[in-house]
Scaffold this active site. Structure first.
Site, short mmCIF file in Angstrom:
data_model
loop_
_atom_site.label_atom_id
_atom_site.label_comp_id
_atom_site.label_asym_id
_atom_site.label_seq_id
_atom_site.Cartn_x
_atom_site.Cartn_y
_atom_site.Cartn_z
N ASN A 9 0.80 -1.08 -0.02
CA ASN A 9 -0.09 0.12 -0.09
C ASN A 9 0.88 1.39 -0.13
O ASN A 9 1.41 1.42 1.02
CB ASN A 9 -0.95 -0.03 1.36
N LYS A 11 0.01 4.16 -0.19
CA LYS A 11 -0.72 5.66 0.18
C LYS A 11 -0.41 6.45 -0.46
O LYS A 11 -0.52 6.66 -1.68
CB LYS A 11 -0.26 5.58 1.61
N HIS A 95 -9.21 0.76 5.47
CA HIS A 95 -8.06 1.10 5.72
C HIS A 95 -8.16 1.89 7.17
O HIS A 95 -8.89 2.90 7.07
CB HIS A 95 -7.00 1.66 5.03
N GLU A 97 -6.57 4.13 8.21
CA GLU A 97 -6.44 5.88 8.09
C GLU A 97 -7.91 6.31 7.39
O GLU A 97 -8.05 7.58 7.59
CB GLU A 97 -5.21 6.26 7.16
N GLU A 169 -5.31 -5.30 10.69
CA GLU A 169 -4.40 -4.26 10.97
C GLU A 169 -4.40 -3.65 12.15
O GLU A 169 -5.37 -2.67 12.23
CB GLU A 169 -4.23 -3.32 9.92
N GLY A 175 2.37 1.76 10.89
CA GLY A 175 3.31 2.97 10.76
C GLY A 175 4.30 3.28 11.86
O GLY A 175 4.71 4.45 12.17
N SER A 215 3.62 -2.41 10.49
CA SER A 215 5.17 -2.54 10.33
C SER A 215 5.85 -3.61 10.18
O SER A 215 6.58 -4.25 10.74
CB SER A 215 5.59 -2.11 11.70
#
Ligand code: PEP
Length: 253
Positions: A9, A11, A95, A97, A169, A175, A215
């Site tokens: 991904n 992003k 996702h 985010e 996730e 991240g 990660s």
């Protein structure tokens, strides 16, 4: 057998030139006969250009989001049909985010999932608990809710065709450099599969691929993939570096 799916991904990273270079490099660095399916997920803006690079290669193309309507006055949105036209086969839905930064609700995500799978895109439905939820002992409750709410009205036929993938996730791992341990990932994936078995059927639950994301790097990919319920990886930061991502794919065999 559930074929492993390794997805990168990208992003909102990489300009057009860097996206094309990365796609070219990955075509050469990832062996054609790699056992895993490999998916590149660039920004919408560069999908068309990357599609030309990966066309007829062994790499698949995914999108980071999709809107649930087919066409009309929805400024800024992109439909499943438009993605298909570009050669996209997979799409991320929910996702973290999009859930937490852009405040997408379970109801909206469910509509997106239904719209994407109706167009025969493979939907990668992302779920995961925040640090606060984990610390409050609410992980099981959160995951169960996200699964139930997201999969409402999804036909069994879609799942039989392999058009649903779940990505676990944990938000605290995305991240942050804090990866879930392989044991934690396995335990949570087994929990997710058990809930899928209740929501759907044991046969369908056994067929659904569950990716881990958070990660992932070349140094921890193999031990995560060695777990029986980890059917692939969703990779953010490490997917932007060709050698690192190719090594992660290699860890899948
Ligand atoms: C992600 O974007 O889905 C992700 C898991 O990111 P990272 O690998 O950078 O944690």
């Amino acid at each position: 057998m559930r074929a492993k799916l390794i997805a990168g991904n990208w992003k909102m990273n990489l300009g057009k030139a860097d996206s094309l270079t990365l796609a070219h490099d990955l075509i050469h660095k990832i062996p054609k006969h790699s056992k895993a399916q490999v998916l590149l997920i660039p920004t919408f803006l560069h999908l068309d250009a990357v599609a030309h690079v990966v066309a007829k290669s062994h790499l698949l193309l995914g999108a980071q989001d999709v809107y649930f309507e087919k066409t009309g006055a929805f400024t800024g949105e992109i439909s499943a049909g438009m993605l298909l036209e570009l050669g996209v086969s997979h799409v991320l839905i929910g996702h973290s985010e999009r859930r937490h930064v852009l405040h997408e609700t379970d109801a909206v995500l469910n509509k997106k999932l239904l719209a994407a799978t109706a167009e025969k895109l493979v939907a990668i439905y992302c779920i995961g608990e925040t640090l606060q939820e984990r610390d409050a002992g609410k992980t099981a409750e959160v995951l169960q809710h996200q699964l139930k709410a997201g999969l409402v009205h999804l036909s069994h036929d879609v799942i039989e065709k392999g058009h649903l993938v779940i990505a676990y996730e944990p938000v605290w791992a995305i991240g942050t450099g804090h990866t879930a341990t392989p044991e934690h990932a396995q335990e949570t994936h087994a929990f997710i599969r058990a809930r899928l078995s209740e929501i759907l059927t044991p046969e369908l639950a056994a067929a659904i691929r569950i990716q881990y994301g958070g990660s992932v790097k070349k140094s921890n990919a193999a031990e995560l993939l060695a777990k029986p319920d980890v059917d692939g990886l969703l990779v953010g930061g490490a997917s932007l570096i060709a050698d690192e991502f190719a090594a992660i794919v290699q860890a899948a065999g």
